[in-house]
Design a protein around this motif. Structure first.
Motif, PDB file in Angstrom:
ATOM      1  N   GLU A 151      -6.393  -0.667 -11.681  1.00  0.00           N
ATOM      2  CA  GLU A 151      -6.919   0.574 -11.112  1.00  0.00           C
ATOM      3  C   GLU A 151      -8.249   0.424 -10.385  1.00  0.00           C
TER       4      GLU A 151
ATOM      5  N   SER B 285      -6.430   8.697  -5.986  1.00  0.00           N
ATOM      6  CA  SER B 285      -6.938   7.570  -5.207  1.00  0.00           C
ATOM      7  C   SER B 285      -8.302   7.939  -4.639  1.00  0.00           C
TER       8      SER B 285
ATOM      9  N   ALA C 227      -8.546   6.755   1.880  1.00  0.00           N
ATOM     10  CA  ALA C 227      -7.921   7.037   0.581  1.00  0.00           C
ATOM     11  C   ALA C 227      -6.830   8.072   0.757  1.00  0.00           C
TER      12      ALA C 227
ATOM     13  N   SER D 212      -7.834   2.969  -0.667  1.00  0.00           N
ATOM     14  CA  SER D 212      -7.169   3.256  -1.934  1.00  0.00           C
ATOM     15  C   SER D 212      -5.956   4.115  -1.622  1.00  0.00           C
ATOM     16  N   THR D 213      -4.768   3.594  -1.939  1.00  0.00           N
ATOM     17  CA  THR D 213      -3.562   4.281  -1.484  1.00  0.00           C
ATOM     18  C   THR D 213      -2.523   4.561  -2.567  1.00  0.00           C
ATOM     19  N   PRO D 214      -2.874   4.613  -3.859  1.00  0.00           N
ATOM     20  CA  PRO D 214      -1.884   5.094  -4.820  1.00  0.00           C
ATOM     21  C   PRO D 214      -1.437   6.510  -4.487  1.00  0.00           C
TER      22      PRO D 214
ATOM     23  N   THR E  68      -4.050  -0.714  -4.495  1.00  0.00           N
ATOM     24  CA  THR E  68      -2.683  -0.466  -4.032  1.00  0.00           C
ATOM     25  C   THR E  68      -1.672  -0.354  -5.159  1.00  0.00           C
TER      26      THR E  68
ATOM     27  N   ARG F 239       0.814  -1.197   0.000  1.00  0.00           N
ATOM     28  CA  ARG F 239       0.000   0.000   0.000  1.00  0.00           C
ATOM     29  C   ARG F 239       0.850   1.251   0.000  1.00  0.00           C
TER      30      ARG F 239
ATOM     31  N   ARG G  89      -3.570   4.676 -10.846  1.00  0.00           N
ATOM     32  CA  ARG G  89      -4.673   5.276 -10.104  1.00  0.00           C
ATOM     33  C   ARG G  89      -5.377   4.189  -9.301  1.00  0.00           C
ATOM     34  N   GLY G  90      -6.186   4.585  -8.342  1.00  0.00           N
ATOM     35  CA  GLY G  90      -6.893   3.608  -7.532  1.00  0.00           C
ATOM     36  C   GLY G  90      -8.336   4.010  -7.294  1.00  0.00           C
TER      37      GLY G  90
END
Length: 820
Positions: A187, A262, A290, A256-258, A212, A10, A216-217
């Motif tokens: 994504e 995110s 996020a 969501s951790t991009p 992760t 993550r 993008r997430g």
């Protein structure tokens, strides 16, 4: 898979993703392989089944995997694609996917259509029929390595879920899904679908959702993205939109951790520019998190119609976090969110002016917004049996007294004994001539949350709530006239090294899932290496899973074998878990002297806690004894699981990446006055500091509750104070930031801890108890400059640590307390 490895994935940066991915995949594949394919249910019946009255029947994981293969295949003139448009598929019983790596049903890269010769080939292929769960449950869904995501023209699908892509002609209904989906390579990720352009209704998910990847997430409890039907390759279509999510409930966590773009939503991560409809759903997630935008319902860009819905999420956190939609929400109608804790958002949408409308601060005043069948009621039934069928309304805190129920059953096979007009009926199965048959039942539920426009002259975001919405719930009961014996039993679960203090669940699948008696019994049946039976605590749950807690690890190889047996049968299966090796750093405590001791601080010698003091240490900190452990020498440490959790927490707060941990023993000191700043010193070798200069040394204050915070480095006397540390050479000279640390040399690690000052975990006056860990930061991370505390922790940090000196025994006698 260990939570630690998940966290690494993550929080890792794009540059370091590849290195960690090898660890991630290896750990995942140790317990997750792929399902074999069975398409006989289609191949043998494609001309005689597939109608609503006589659907295709699926009853095993292999057959469900067959649906994925049939759906995903891109055909040609000689071997055309399989299309399920206007076809019906029915799930006839619960199935357990056993955490094997799943290949999603349907796939999507984008909306483009690629021209190849005379052919136009779209970059997507979704399920376009009707999948009816029949009220049943698919459990054990797992997407971790993403190795089974469909690859089209060398490009991997961007969507992960039970369904990768639900076509705008597709429907999924009457289904419960449980499991874990981590979109580590794509994504969009959702509990039902990664991307949904069709209809999802009467569904519930209890799926841990994580986006992760380094892309993008988009993460949502039901769908990662929704709302835009397929186009012709020139752009999105905006007319005739069918995308609809209605009457659904979400229980699992969503994250969501991009590093950029995110989105995390309780129901949907991101609606494709305000398309589609989402009505009458309830998010009951414990957390929605996020890096950028998070909302109780949508992470960002809610659907064109977003109405009559409720978020009771316990925690919503992001750069932009709101009760309904994290950012760029538009014209949502009659939606509500609960605000009773600091972890729940103050506003419904912080970016578009919808601020307080819909906020509920008394949970008893939440509106009832959704209703679904209790999936536990739809096991196979036999002629003559009686059974209760229940409807559950959500949120459960809401007043559901106004709901009205009308039940319908196949009266050739079922009789309503009692309960018509209520949320629970009792049915009796009538005699049937077939060995296997199916009976449909349904219920119309009226009185769910609805709304009317507030009228002219009112603000656009104001609506008048009513309770006029109706939904129709559907389910299918399987009849079996003959007995159904157990054919086999399979034990499964994560077999990677279990850490001291960790609790892990093992599962058992009884085949078939509708056998007459699916009850199982677990037992610890074998030990290896240094393992002892007292090392583990076993807790068998009502659902047949086994919770294993490792109370004590060992310095040499050890393992435990657990066997599950079917009741009244000789059938059994076993699974073995090895334990992570435990290596500790012993310390020598000294009273610091020299320039590191300011006049307002009290120089004290740290005393190490030993096993005979463990009960008192735990009681003093108001913690359970399980939060601590002792090594073979009887020295007390915080448990490995708590240390890991605390470091993860601290790293996430400071947005750094931790690659190694070395926990120090629990130290204790007594100050002469309440609130006094204590300064103490630990003698450690340079290799324990895991840095080549003082400015790269990192320390984390670890707590029994799993939270942590970085110490800040005091580079000079003006920086001395609570939550600080510095380094001295053995001749008591304070080291400069850039001085060289030699691995074989000894140093004094000087800590500043104030009595009851935040790092002291003992609330009693004049008594300081403190667990600390030395950590190594990734090369691209900077040592935290402040005292605040993302990164995962590599278990390699417990290996190869040199023992320095025997720790002093706790000399102060604590008041004895009886263990509870």
């Amino acid at each position: 898979m260990s939570k630690k490895i998940f966290y690494i994935m993550r929080r890792t940066t794009a540059a370091s993703l590849a290195a960690f991915l090898l660890i991630f995949i290896f750990a995942a594949m140790s317990f997750a392989d792929s399902w074999t394919i069975d398409t006989k249910w289609y191949d043998d019946y494609k001309t005689t089944r597939g109608t609503k009255e006589k659907p295709f029947l699926i009853s095993t994981p292999e057959e469900l995997a067959g649906l994925a293969q049939l759906t995903n295949k891109v055909g040609n003139w000689a071997n055309p694609s399989v299309l399920f448009k206007d076809k019906y598929v029915l799930l006839t019983r619960n199935i357990d996917l056993q955490s094997k790596e799943w290949a999603p049903i349907g796939w999507k890269i984008d909306y483009k259509i690629v021209t190849s010769g005379f052919n136009k080939i779209p970059n997507y292929k979704g399920f376009d029929g009707t999948f009816d769960g029949g009220g049943h449950t698919i459990s054990g869904l797992s997407i971790v390595t993403c190795e089974n995501l469909y690859v089209h023209n060398t490009v991997q699908s961007e969507t992960a879920g039970l369904f990768g892509y639900l076509d705008n002609e597709g429907t999924v209904k009457n289904l419960v899904v449980k499991g874990n989906v981590n979109a580590s390579k794509c994504e969009g990720v959702g509990g039902i679908a990664g991307w949904a352009d069709g209809v999802i209704e009467n569904c519930a998910t209890d799926v841990s959702i994580s986006a992760t990847s380094s892309k993008r997430g988009y993460a949502g409890g039901i769908a990662g993205l929704n709302g835009n039907p397929k186009g012709d390759g020139t752009g999105p279509v905006t007319d005739g939109i069918k995308a609809m999510i209605r009457n659904c409930v979400v229980f699992g966590n969503v994250s969501s951790t991009p590093l950029s773009f995110s989105y995390a939503g309780g129901i949907v991560g991101f609606s494709n520019w305000y398309h589609g409809e989402v009505r009458n759903y309830v998010a009951l997630c414990k957390s929605i998190i996020a890096g950028m935008d998070a909302g109780g319902i949508f992470g960002g860009f809610n659907s064109n119609i977003t109405a009559n819905s409720v978020s009771v999420a316990a925690k919503v956190k992001a750069s932009s976090a709101s009760g309904i939609v994290g950012a760029y929400g538009y014209d949502y109608q009659n939606c509500y969110w609960l605000k009773v804790t600091d972890d729940q958002p103050q506003n419904g949408n912080s970016s578009m002016g919808h601020y307080e409308y819909g906020r509920v601060t008394d949970e008893s005043k939440l509106p009832v917004a959704a209703a679904i069948f209790d999936a536990a009621d739809f096991g196979t039934i036999k002629p003559g049996d009686e059974r209760e069928i229940h409807i559950v309304s959500y949120p459960t805190q809401a007043d559901a007294s106004g709901l009205k129920y009308t039940w319908h059953v196949d009266d050739t096979k079922l009789q309503i004994v009692s309960g018509q007009g209520t949320k629970t009926i009792k049915i009796r199965a009538l005699d049937v001539t077939e060995d296997i048959s199916y009976a449909a039942l349904s219920a119309d539920v009226t009185g769910l949350l609805g709304y009317t426009d507030a009228g002219s002259g009112q603000p656009k975001d104001r609506y008048i709530s009513n309770f006029d919405t109706s939904v129709t719930l559907e389910a299918t009961l399987k009849f079996s006239s003959a007995s159904i014996p157990v054919e086999s039993i399979i034990a499964y679960g994560d077999t990677s090294d279990i850490m001291e203090g960790e609790t892990r669940s093992l599962g058992a699948t009884v085949i078939p899932s509708d056998a007459d008696d699916t009850s199982v019994t677990w037992a610890l049946t074998a030990l290896s290496g240094e393992a002892l039976s007292d090392d583990v605590i076993l807790n068998q749950k009502d659902d047949g899973t086994l919770e294993v807690t490792l109370r004590k690890g060992h310095e040499k190889a050890y393992g435990y074998t657990f066997t599950v047996a079917a009741k009244n049968s000789d059938l059994r299966d076993s699974i073995t878990i090895t334990g992570a090796l435990v290596k500790d750093v012993d310390i020598s405590g000294v009273i610091p002297i020299g320039d590191v001791v300011p006049t307002y601080a009290e120089a004290l010698k740290p005393i190490g806690a030993t096993s005979d003091m463990l009960v008192d240490i735990a009681a003093s900190c108001k913690s359970d004894i399980s939060a601590f452990r002792t090594n073979s020498a009887g020295v007390v440490f915080l448990s490995s699981a708590k240390v890991n959790a605390a470091v993860d927490y601290a790293a996430s707060m400071d947005h750094v990446e931790v690659t190694q941990i070395k926990p120090l023993p629990v130290i204790q000191m007594s100050t002469s006055q309440p609130g006094k700043l204590a300064v103490t010193a630990l003698v450690v070798s340079g290799d324990v500091l895991m840095a080549d200069t003082p400015q790269k040394v990192a320390l984390v204050k670890t707590r029994p509750d799993g939270t942590g915070e970085f110490f800040a480095y005091a580079e000079d006397q003006d920086a001395f104070g609570n939550k600080r540390f510095t380094l001295q050479t053995m001749d008591d000279k304070m080291m400069a930031l850039t001085d060289r640390i030699e691995p074989a040399a000894s140093y004094k690690l000087v800590l500043y801890i104030q009595d009851n000052g935040g790092f002291d975990i003992d609330p009693a006056d004049c008594s300081i108890i403190d667990p600390v860990a030395v950590v190594r930061l990734a090369e691209d991370s900077s040592a935290p400059a402040g005292g605040s505390s993302g990164g995962g922790c590599n278990s390699a940090g417990y290996a190869g640590i040199i023992l320095l000196a025997a720790i002093p025994v706790l000399s102060r006698t604590l008041k004895k307390k009886s263990p509870r």
